[in-house]
Design a protein around this motif. Structure first.
Motif, mmCIF file in Angstrom:
data_model
loop_
_atom_site.group_PDB
_atom_site.id
_atom_site.type_symbol
_atom_site.label_atom_id
_atom_site.label_comp_id
_atom_site.label_asym_id
_atom_site.label_seq_id
_atom_site.Cartn_x
_atom_site.Cartn_y
_atom_site.Cartn_z
ATOM 1 N N TRP A 191 0.847 -1.181 0.000
ATOM 2 C CA TRP A 191 0.000 0.000 0.000
ATOM 3 C C TRP A 191 0.888 1.238 0.000
ATOM 4 O O TRP A 191 1.780 1.378 0.832
ATOM 5 C CB TRP A 191 -0.901 -0.005 1.231
ATOM 6 N N GLU A 228 1.020 4.908 0.851
ATOM 7 C CA GLU A 228 0.260 5.835 1.687
ATOM 8 C C GLU A 228 -0.026 7.156 0.973
ATOM 9 O O GLU A 228 -1.123 7.700 1.075
ATOM 10 C CB GLU A 228 0.997 6.090 2.994
ATOM 11 N N GLY A 260 -2.620 6.248 -1.815
ATOM 12 C CA GLY A 260 -3.688 5.327 -1.443
ATOM 13 C C GLY A 260 -3.770 4.118 -2.358
ATOM 14 O O GLY A 260 -4.676 3.304 -2.255
ATOM 15 N N TYR A 290 -8.926 -3.596 2.348
ATOM 16 C CA TYR A 290 -9.425 -2.272 2.727
ATOM 17 C C TYR A 290 -9.651 -2.173 4.227
ATOM 18 O O TYR A 290 -9.373 -1.136 4.834
ATOM 19 C CB TYR A 290 -10.691 -1.926 1.945
ATOM 20 N N GLU A 291 -10.130 -3.238 4.838
ATOM 21 C CA GLU A 291 -10.311 -3.221 6.300
ATOM 22 C C GLU A 291 -8.957 -3.075 6.992
ATOM 23 O O GLU A 291 -8.811 -2.302 7.942
ATOM 24 C CB GLU A 291 -11.014 -4.492 6.765
ATOM 25 N N ASP A 337 -7.696 0.508 6.635
ATOM 26 C CA ASP A 337 -8.446 1.417 7.511
ATOM 27 C C ASP A 337 -7.994 1.306 8.961
ATOM 28 O O ASP A 337 -7.789 2.316 9.643
ATOM 29 C CB ASP A 337 -9.953 1.146 7.414
ATOM 30 N N ILE A 338 -7.816 0.089 9.444
ATOM 31 C CA ILE A 338 -7.360 -0.113 10.823
ATOM 32 C C ILE A 338 -5.952 0.437 10.998
ATOM 33 O O ILE A 338 -5.660 1.130 11.982
ATOM 34 C CB ILE A 338 -7.421 -1.605 11.221
ATOM 35 N N LYS A 346 -4.436 2.812 9.268
ATOM 36 C CA LYS A 346 -4.458 4.281 9.243
ATOM 37 C C LYS A 346 -4.946 4.834 10.582
ATOM 38 O O LYS A 346 -4.397 5.818 11.094
ATOM 39 C CB LYS A 346 -5.345 4.795 8.108
ATOM 40 N N ALA A 347 -5.949 4.211 11.174
ATOM 41 C CA ALA A 347 -6.440 4.650 12.475
ATOM 42 C C ALA A 347 -5.373 4.464 13.556
ATOM 43 O O ALA A 347 -5.209 5.337 14.426
ATOM 44 C CB ALA A 347 -7.712 3.885 12.849
#
Length: 76
Positions: free
Chosen positions: A42, A44, A47, A62-63, A66-67, A69-70
């Protein structure tokens, strides 16, 4: 300088290992509960997901992003 690998699990129990590469790229390794393995890179900055060869893993990719990035946002 590269960080230590990051480990976490997705909602369905899939194990994720993320390794920082150069130029804000990250190598994701997914291991499903049935031992299926999948990895992708990936970028950053854009994206973009590269070196991903199986679309059936898209939802988990994608999950995982998302995790991750959080987690990064929480560490800053």
């Amino acid at each position: 300088m590269q960080q230590e690998p990051v480990y976490f699990r997705l909602q369905d129990g899939t194990h994720v290992t993320v390794i920082e590469l150069d130029n804000n790229c990250y190598d994701f390794h997914l291991t499903r509960l049935n031992s299926e393995r999948h990895n992708f890179i990936w970028k950053e900055a854009t994206g973009e997901i590269i070196e991903s060869y199986e679309t059936r893993f898209d939802r988990w990719q994608y999950e995982a992003i998302d995790i991750f990035k959080a987690m990064k946002a929480g560490a800053e």
